[in-house]
Enzyme design. Structure first.
Site, PDB file in Angstrom:
ATOM      1  N   GLY A  29      55.398 103.719  76.374  1.00 37.75           N
ATOM      2  CA  GLY A  29      54.389 104.184  75.428  1.00 37.75           C
ATOM      3  C   GLY A  29      54.830 104.170  73.983  1.00 37.75           C
ATOM      4  N   CYS A 238      25.975  94.193  90.223  1.00 35.50           N
ATOM      5  CA  CYS A 238      26.075  92.854  89.626  1.00 35.50           C
ATOM      6  C   CYS A 238      24.941  91.987  90.171  1.00 35.50           C
ATOM      7  CB  CYS A 238      27.425  92.230  89.966  1.00 35.50           C
ATOM      8  SG  CYS A 238      27.501  90.469  89.538  1.00 35.50           S
ATOM      9  N   CYS A 269      34.014  88.045  90.780  1.00 37.35           N
ATOM     10  CA  CYS A 269      32.608  87.822  91.093  1.00 37.35           C
ATOM     11  C   CYS A 269      32.443  86.569  91.948  1.00 37.35           C
ATOM     12  CB  CYS A 269      31.820  87.678  89.794  1.00 37.35           C
ATOM     13  SG  CYS A 269      30.043  87.692  90.010  1.00 37.35           S
TER      14      CYS A 269
END
Lengths: 275, 355, 181
Positions: A29, A238, A269
């Site tokens: 970080g 979707c 997808c």
């Protein structure tokens, strides 16, 4: 491209970036300064990510490059081509097959695996930058773990809007120490960073910073007990694959302003559509 | 099925082909050669070398041709090429006092040893379009004079002799290298000067102008502006001496700035400094003014909040390659972030209307 | 091996890419072991030699501790990387056995604004049975590994370690918490 070194960068530059990467991994970080080089693509178009990928690539890697979740957006195509030419590495669109995934603005939907490296392109690495423009000040704040300014900003959001009005690049706290900018991913993707089996590397070229999340690192999105973080997305399935789990792009389909919603992760997808 | 994101690769290839055609322009017109650009677009070449941080007139000319005359794009090409070059060593500091000057003027002394040389300047041209240039034609030869074989002393050194100007003592501390190390603030003067000489001419000009208009005014006179060639020498440790490896053209500007003294410094003149590759005098003068403005702390002056005094602001924003890249990146797809914002705005609006 | 010219990478771009990934994996997954090979004069181990070739150059001051400070090692490093040899306090990298590297507070641990400005130690040892239970970033739950001993950490300040044993290497970043077994 015989005139250029393997993965484009000269060895001195790669060593400098590699040293910065090791420190970044050792201090999760924290933004390690590095002397970013001019790359043959513009600052702001992924030069940080490209330099990190170039410093990490080895000849037997399989690289995936996405922009907005998609493999075929123009800038993703351009960066993928660059590494095909300069490092002759194998490329893929399947998240599961990639050893290194360079990304702009998304974390893929398919779960990441141990051994994979995510490389994020970062425009503004400093999570406090829009609260305090001066680097000298924000560096001091990180040193003192003084994140009061951020707390105030989030609290004011809640007071004004009833929620924290940040939808992407939503700040996180790493291992209870550094507040970190996760790059402009939608906050929907934030939970994927916590305890991830993959190594996550962040490169900001113009701003000359590298930072990292080792695998299995605690990454918490900033919130308040009475206003817990919620990872939101458009409330639709979707239109192509029917997924209700994935992050969606909104598309305008006619002059009347009709909308449809499709997966932003094109690889995910497509795989679901084929099944 | 919706496939708008597909075809990115073909789109890029086609765009590049079209770009190449546009760059060439009408094929009935002869192709512009790189030597033509180098010889006849010299000031553009100089700017590309200065801001590209690479002294190579041929490559700068090539970059201008490839960039269709877009100088920032040309500077970008040069910078990207420059970073791939191995570094063999650092030259010895050039001696601008030994410069073979083609132009040397002072606004502070009517005359001084070495004289004033106007040189090839636009200064006193009347800005009237020269339609004769539309036709091809030879240029009559300019009158010639004997070159001055002596070194040309810096004019500010005369003020220095009288103790009227702050001393500029030699300093052998190796400067940090902006192209090899990340910028760390606060920067020292050497690093600021490196940043300014690579900085965008327009940005540095604008900042310099702002000081003249009162945003951190520093009362600058051009003590001396000189343009000419200097020898570049490289120390060869194995040989134990340095070897001349070539000559480069430079523009150097030293300003004399009025200074009535501060808590820490007596009244005396102070300095601003500018140095660039090639003939880039607007840039060199601008750089000197901004250099002087950035020295407020060292001279015990007040920070009046002027942009040109603000080191972090100036150094973080003067690089046009960084600036143009980040500016133009907002052309890239941001569907994902925008979608996140859309959802947020819709939610907030719903909440506001219900509330 | 006395030939200082031998043992470098023959194909530096690819070999150092492989070696770096091993180092990155090691630092990202503390305690896991990775193979790493390069030839160098004794007592440098093959793994330590590969780390030096991969990470050091003229810009990285290197400290040689104890028996590792030999003329042959100095010349080999000078020829292959150009890393300047320096005292412990100035070191960006240091190499030696655990005992030779002590006391560890000689090495830079970084400062609050720049915790990355800390030394990386390459500890030459012989891997044996696990001595400690490791937890922290990079570790799924916990991992048992052979660690030479504890080191000063005041997170985010601290030292980062590579542990080398023959042709094997593991790492111990400052974030790893140790519990003796």
């Amino acid at each position: 491209m015989d005139d250029y070194n393997f993965a484009y960068l000269d060895e001195d530059t790669k060593r400098m970036i590699r040293r910065a990467l090791l420190k970044a991994v050792a201090i999760p970080g924290y933004q390690v300064p590095f002397s970013s080089r001019e790359m043959p693509m513009p600052y702001g178009w992924g030069t940080g990510g490209v330099q990190v990928t170039a410093a990490c690539l080895k000849p037997d890697d399989t690289l995936k490059v996405i922009d907005q979740g998609a493999d075929d957006t123009t800038n993703a195509v351009s960066i993928r081509k660059f590494f095909q030419r300069t490092a002759e590495v194998a490329v893929t669109e399947r998240t599961q097959d990639a050893t290194i995934i360079q990304t702009r603005h998304r974390i893929p939907e398919a779960p990441l695996q141990p051994g994979q490296i995510m490389v994020f392109q970062v425009p503004i690495p400093e999570p406090l930058r829009f609260l305090e423009p001066r680097e000298t000040e924000t560096r001091r704040m990180h040193a003192l773990e003084d994140y009061g300014l951020m707390q105030v900003k989030l609290y004011e959001d809640i007071a004004r809007h009833g929620e924290i009005a940040t939808a992407y690049a939503y700040p996180v706290k790493v291992e209870d120490r550094y507040v970190m900018d996760p790059s402009p991913i939608p906050k929907f993707d934030n939970p994927k960073m916590n305890d991830s089996p993959a190594l996550m590397l962040f490169g900001a070229g113009r701003e000359q910073r590298i930072y990292a999340l080792p695998p299995h690192t605690k990454v918490e999105s900033l919130d308040f007990e009475d206003f817990p973080f919620v990872a939101g997305k458009a409330d639709h399935p979707c239109a192509i694959c029917g997924s209700t789990e994935s992050y969606l792009d909104e598309i305008i389909t006619d002059d009347a302003g009709s909308r449809m919603f499709v997966c932003s992760d094109t690889s995910y997808c497509q795989e679901r559509s084929v099944q | 099925m919706y496939v708008a994101v597909k075809g990115g690769e073909r789109a890029i290839d086609n765009a590049h082909a079209w770009l190449a055609e546009e760059r060439r322009g009408d094929p009935a017109i002869p192709d512009l050669t790189v030597p033509q650009i180098r010889e006849q677009m010299t000031l553009a070449v100089n700017r590309v070398m200065a801001e590209g941080s690479l002294h190579d007139p041929d490559l700068a000319a090539l970059a201008i041709k490839q960039a269709r005359g877009d100088l920032i794009e040309a500077i970008f090409l040069i910078r990207a090429y420059r970073t791939t070059l191995p570094r063999f060593g650092a030259s010895a500091p050039v001696d601008t006092g030994a410069m073979t000057v083609s132009r040397r003027i002072s606004a502070t002394f009517k005359d001084a040893p070495g004289g004033q040389i106007l040189g090839p300047t636009f200064d006193y041209t009347h800005r009237l379009l020269d339609f004769a240039l539309m036709a091809e034609g030879e240029v009559p030869a300019a009158p010639q004079a004997e070159a001055n074989a002596q070194d040309t002393p810096h004019i500010l050194s005369f003020l220095d002799q009288d103790g009227l100007i702050e001393r500029a003592l030699p300093d052998d501390t190796p400067p940090r290298d902006l192209t090899r190390e990340p910028l760390e603030l606060p920067a020292d003067r050497a690093l600021r000067l490196q940043s300014l000489t690579r900085g965008d001419e327009g940005f540095v000009l604008g900042l310099a102008y702002s000081t003249q208009r009162g945003y951190g005014r520093n009362h600058a006179f051009v003590g001396e502006l000189r343009i000419g060639t200097v020898e570049v020498e490289l120390n060869i440790p194995e040989l134990g001496f340095s070897v001349e490896i070539g000559e480069i053209e430079l523009t150097e500007c030293e300003t004399v700035n009025q200074f009535t003294g501060s808590k820490t410094e007596p009244p005396q003149f102070t300095r601003g400094y500018g140095l660039t590759f090639g003939q880039c005098e607007r840039k060199a003068i601008s750089m000197a003014l901004v250099d002087r403005a950035l020295r407020w702390q060292e001279l015990g002056e007040d920070f009046v909040g002027a942009p040109a005094q603000d080191e972090e602001f100036v150094l973080s924003h003067c690089d046009n390659i960084q600036a143009t890249g980040f500016l133009e990146h907002i052309k890239l797809p941001h569907y994902v972030d925008f979608q996140a914002e859309l959802e947020l705005i819709r939610r907030l609006r719903t909440a506001a209307m219900e509330g | 091996m006395d030939d200082i010219f031998a043992g470098g990478f023959t194909d530096a771009p690819r070999q150092s890419a492989d070696a770096f990934r091993a180092a990155l994996e090691a630092m990202a997954r503390p305690g896991t072991r990775h193979a790493l090979q390069a030839q160098a004069p004794a007592p440098l181990s093959p793994a330590a030699a590969a780390l030096i070739l991969t990470l050091t150059d003229t810009g990285t001051p290197l400290h040689l501790a104890g028996a590792h400070d030999t003329d042959a090692v100095r010349r080999w490093i000078g020829f292959h990387t150009g890393a300047p040899i320096c005292p412990a306090a100035e070191a960006q990298f240091a190499i030696g056995t655990w005992d030779a590297l002590h006391p560890l507070d000689r090495f830079a641990m970084g400062d609050a604004e720049y915790p990355d400005r800390s030394a990386t130690l390459i500890v030459e040892m012989a891997f044996g049975r696990p001595t400690h239970r490791l937890t922290g970033p990079g570790i799924d739950g916990h991992l048992d590994a052979h660690i030479p001993g504890d080191r000063p950490v005041a997170f985010p300040l601290g030292l980062d370690l590579f542990l080398t044993s023959g042709g094997e290497m593991s790492a111990l970043p400052r974030t790893t918490r140790l519990e003796a077994l």
